[in-house]
Design a protein around this motif. Structure first.
Motif, PDB file in Angstrom:
ATOM      1  N   GLY A 133       0.802  -1.225   0.000  1.00 35.94           N
ATOM      2  CA  GLY A 133       0.000   0.000   0.000  1.00 35.94           C
ATOM      3  C   GLY A 133       0.828   1.265   0.000  1.00 35.94           C
ATOM      4  N   GLY A 134       2.103   1.141   0.359  1.00 33.41           N
ATOM      5  CA  GLY A 134       2.989   2.304   0.369  1.00 33.41           C
ATOM      6  C   GLY A 134       3.803   2.470  -0.902  1.00 33.41           C
ATOM      7  N   VAL A 135       3.619   1.561  -1.851  1.00 34.21           N
ATOM      8  CA  VAL A 135       4.399   1.589  -3.091  1.00 34.21           C
ATOM      9  C   VAL A 135       3.692   2.464  -4.124  1.00 34.21           C
ATOM     10  CG1 VAL A 135       5.308   0.195  -4.993  1.00 34.21           C
ATOM     11  CG2 VAL A 135       5.339  -0.698  -2.649  1.00 34.21           C
ATOM     12  N   GLN A 136       4.438   3.394  -4.701  1.00 35.60           N
ATOM     13  CA  GLN A 136       3.865   4.280  -5.704  1.00 35.60           C
ATOM     14  C   GLN A 136       3.314   3.472  -6.881  1.00 35.60           C
ATOM     15  OE1 GLN A 136       6.606   7.185  -7.196  1.00 35.60           O
ATOM     16  NE2 GLN A 136       5.056   8.343  -8.289  1.00 35.60           N
ATOM     17  N   GLY A 137       2.076   3.750  -7.271  1.00 33.42           N
ATOM     18  CA  GLY A 137       1.462   3.068  -8.410  1.00 33.42           C
ATOM     19  C   GLY A 137       0.742   1.785  -8.064  1.00 33.42           C
ATOM     20  N   SER A 138       0.851   1.336  -6.823  1.00 32.64           N
ATOM     21  CA  SER A 138       0.155   0.108  -6.415  1.00 32.64           C
ATOM     22  C   SER A 138      -1.316   0.402  -6.140  1.00 32.64           C
ATOM     23  CB  SER A 138       0.793  -0.487  -5.161  1.00 32.64           C
ATOM     24  OG  SER A 138       0.538   0.349  -4.043  1.00 32.64           O
ATOM     25  N   MET A 139      -2.102  -0.658  -6.056  1.00 31.47           N
ATOM     26  CA  MET A 139      -3.514  -0.488  -5.714  1.00 31.47           C
ATOM     27  C   MET A 139      -3.641   0.056  -4.295  1.00 31.47           C
ATOM     28  SD  MET A 139      -6.572  -3.329  -5.740  1.00 31.47           S
ATOM     29  CE  MET A 139      -6.597  -3.436  -7.530  1.00 31.47           C
ATOM     30  N   LYS A 140      -4.497   1.037  -4.115  1.00 29.30           N
ATOM     31  CA  LYS A 140      -4.725   1.632  -2.798  1.00 29.30           C
ATOM     32  C   LYS A 140      -6.117   1.267  -2.297  1.00 29.30           C
ATOM     33  CE  LYS A 140      -0.722   3.793  -2.873  1.00 29.30           C
ATOM     34  NZ  LYS A 140      -0.187   3.280  -4.146  1.00 29.30           N
ATOM     35  N   PHE A 141      -6.262   1.281  -0.965  1.00 27.59           N
ATOM     36  CA  PHE A 141      -7.525   0.877  -0.359  1.00 27.59           C
ATOM     37  C   PHE A 141      -8.060   1.974   0.558  1.00 27.59           C
ATOM     38  CE2 PHE A 141      -5.372  -2.937  -1.628  1.00 27.59           C
ATOM     39  CZ  PHE A 141      -6.389  -3.710  -2.169  1.00 27.59           C
ATOM     40  N   PRO A 142      -9.356   2.308   0.437  1.00 26.50           N
ATOM     41  CA  PRO A 142      -9.957   3.338   1.287  1.00 26.50           C
ATOM     42  C   PRO A 142      -9.797   3.000   2.759  1.00 26.50           C
ATOM     43  CG  PRO A 142     -11.470   2.689  -0.479  1.00 26.50           C
ATOM     44  CD  PRO A 142     -10.332   1.713  -0.506  1.00 26.50           C
ATOM     45  N   GLY A 143      -9.618   4.029   3.557  1.00 23.33           N
ATOM     46  CA  GLY A 143      -9.519   3.853   5.005  1.00 23.33           C
ATOM     47  C   GLY A 143      -8.104   3.742   5.529  1.00 23.33           C
ATOM     48  N   LEU A 144      -7.124   3.586   4.615  1.00 23.96           N
ATOM     49  CA  LEU A 144      -5.743   3.367   5.051  1.00 23.96           C
ATOM     50  C   LEU A 144      -4.835   4.560   4.743  1.00 23.96           C
ATOM     51  CD1 LEU A 144      -5.257  -0.392   4.011  1.00 23.96           C
ATOM     52  CD2 LEU A 144      -6.143   0.551   6.150  1.00 23.96           C
ATOM     53  N   ALA A 145      -5.402   5.756   4.758  1.00 26.92           N
ATOM     54  CA  ALA A 145      -4.615   6.946   4.403  1.00 26.92           C
ATOM     55  C   ALA A 145      -3.391   7.111   5.298  1.00 26.92           C
ATOM     56  CB  ALA A 145      -5.484   8.197   4.470  1.00 26.92           C
ATOM     57  N   ALA A 146      -3.562   6.983   6.597  1.00 30.16           N
ATOM     58  CA  ALA A 146      -2.441   7.163   7.522  1.00 30.16           C
ATOM     59  C   ALA A 146      -1.449   6.016   7.398  1.00 30.16           C
ATOM     60  CB  ALA A 146      -2.944   7.285   8.956  1.00 30.16           C
ATOM     61  N   TYR A 147      -1.961   4.795   7.392  1.00 33.85           N
ATOM     62  CA  TYR A 147      -1.091   3.619   7.354  1.00 33.85           C
ATOM     63  C   TYR A 147      -0.273   3.561   6.066  1.00 33.85           C
ATOM     64  CZ  TYR A 147       0.352  -1.281   7.185  1.00 33.85           C
ATOM     65  OH  TYR A 147       1.090  -2.427   7.092  1.00 33.85           O
ATOM     66  N   SER A 148      -0.947   3.622   4.929  1.00 34.67           N
ATOM     67  CA  SER A 148      -0.240   3.459   3.660  1.00 34.67           C
ATOM     68  C   SER A 148       0.734   4.601   3.388  1.00 34.67           C
ATOM     69  CB  SER A 148      -1.243   3.322   2.508  1.00 34.67           C
ATOM     70  OG  SER A 148      -1.958   2.099   2.624  1.00 34.67           O
ATOM     71  N   SER A 149       0.351   5.821   3.744  1.00 34.79           N
ATOM     72  CA  SER A 149       1.274   6.945   3.527  1.00 34.79           C
ATOM     73  C   SER A 149       2.491   6.836   4.434  1.00 34.79           C
ATOM     74  CB  SER A 149       0.567   8.286   3.731  1.00 34.79           C
ATOM     75  OG  SER A 149       0.094   8.433   5.056  1.00 34.79           O
ATOM     76  N   SER A 150       2.302   6.298   5.650  1.00 35.40           N
ATOM     77  CA  SER A 150       3.455   6.106   6.541  1.00 35.40           C
ATOM     78  C   SER A 150       4.394   5.042   5.990  1.00 35.40           C
ATOM     79  CB  SER A 150       2.987   5.711   7.950  1.00 35.40           C
ATOM     80  OG  SER A 150       2.512   4.371   7.995  1.00 35.40           O
ATOM     81  N   LYS A 151       3.824   4.016   5.363  1.00 28.29           N
ATOM     82  CA  LYS A 151       4.640   2.957   4.783  1.00 28.29           C
ATOM     83  C   LYS A 151       5.376   3.442   3.534  1.00 28.29           C
ATOM     84  CE  LYS A 151       3.991  -0.340   7.732  1.00 28.29           C
ATOM     85  NZ  LYS A 151       5.129  -0.856   8.521  1.00 28.29           N
ATOM     86  N   ALA A 152       4.816   4.438   2.864  1.00 29.69           N
ATOM     87  CA  ALA A 152       5.527   5.071   1.744  1.00 29.69           C
ATOM     88  C   ALA A 152       6.718   5.869   2.267  1.00 29.69           C
ATOM     89  CB  ALA A 152       4.584   5.983   0.963  1.00 29.69           C
ATOM     90  N   ALA A 153       6.543   6.503   3.422  1.00 30.79           N
ATOM     91  CA  ALA A 153       7.610   7.341   3.986  1.00 30.79           C
ATOM     92  C   ALA A 153       8.859   6.527   4.299  1.00 30.79           C
ATOM     93  CB  ALA A 153       7.109   8.037   5.251  1.00 30.79           C
ATOM     94  N   VAL A 154       8.700   5.313   4.832  1.00 30.32           N
ATOM     95  CA  VAL A 154       9.886   4.526   5.205  1.00 30.32           C
ATOM     96  C   VAL A 154      10.600   3.939   3.990  1.00 30.32           C
ATOM     97  CG1 VAL A 154       9.159   4.042   7.565  1.00 30.32           C
ATOM     98  CG2 VAL A 154       8.519   2.457   5.736  1.00 30.32           C
TER      99      VAL A 154
END
Length: 228
Positions: A133-154
């Protein structure tokens, strides 16, 4: 294989819990860090040390630093596995929710890595667990804005550290995991059955953390055979 000193976060359940047992059985020394230390304590593994540790509490890091100084002197592998997930529609998520997720998933990863680095040497390996969910261009899922964006940061943090410490011989890599049957997956996708068990993924991470740095540095590896 020579015994190594391994630090793992998020060890009370799921992948982290399985990783501790794999490293212990292989004869390595493990510092298992989690807010709840009881599941690891109950295993009574001789070469495993555990104590309560909250990535969001700045005062807890001194205890880790002191343990390394007094007992190990060096760290061979750091696995940043702990994660916090909030599943809420974006309209309902609060600044406090974002703060809590980022304190564990981003700031905690950065601080523990900073604490461990002075004890790491040529050949040491920092492995950070991210999410597809943190990978650019991957499928994203509603409700995970905080989680997935944090996983992109690392993911970006890993790339930056690999560049900054490229002369040290310490390697930094990040694994973006797909669906694994853990408690966290159940929280995000109730009822979904993942094709990969926590133990299966732990085995992959175990192998990668010990040998992946021979082939990779500053790299994102997508470890997924499904969506999510």
């Amino acid at each position: 294989m020579m015994s190594k000193n391994i630090i793992i976060t998020g060890t009370s359940r799921g992948i982290g819990f399985e990783l501790v047992q794999l490293f212990s059985k292989a004869g390595h020394h493990v510092l298992a860090l989690s807010r709840n230390e009881e599941p690891i304590q109950k295993l009574k593994l001789d070469n495993v040390t555990t104590f309560p540790f909250d990535l969001a509490n700045v005062n807890n890091y001194t205890k880790v630093e002191e343990f390394i100084k007094e007992n190990w002197k060096q760290v061979d592998v750091l696995i940043n596995n702990a994660g916090m997930l909030v599943n809420k529609p974006f309209a309902e998520i609060t600044m406090e929710d974002f703060d809590a997720v980022y304190k564990t998933n981003v700031f905690g990863v950065a601080e523990l890595t900073r604490i461990a680095l002075p004890f790491m040497k040529d050949g040491s390996h920092v492995v950070t667990i991210s999410s597809m969910g943190g990978v650019q261009g991957s499928m994203k899922f509603p409700g995970l804005a905080a989680y997935s964006s944090s996983k992109a940061a690392v993911i970006t943090l890993t790339e930056l550290l690999a560049e900054e410490y490229k002369e040290s011989g310490v390697s930094f890599n990040v694994l973006a995991l797909g669906a694994v049957q853990t408690e966290m997956l159940e929280e995000a996708f109730p009822g979904y059955q993942a094709p990969t068990t926590a133990l299966e993924m732990a085995q992959y991470i175990f192998d990668f953390s010990l040998s992946g740095n021979k082939y990779y540095n500053g790299k994102l590896l997508q470890v997924s055979n499904s969506t999510p």
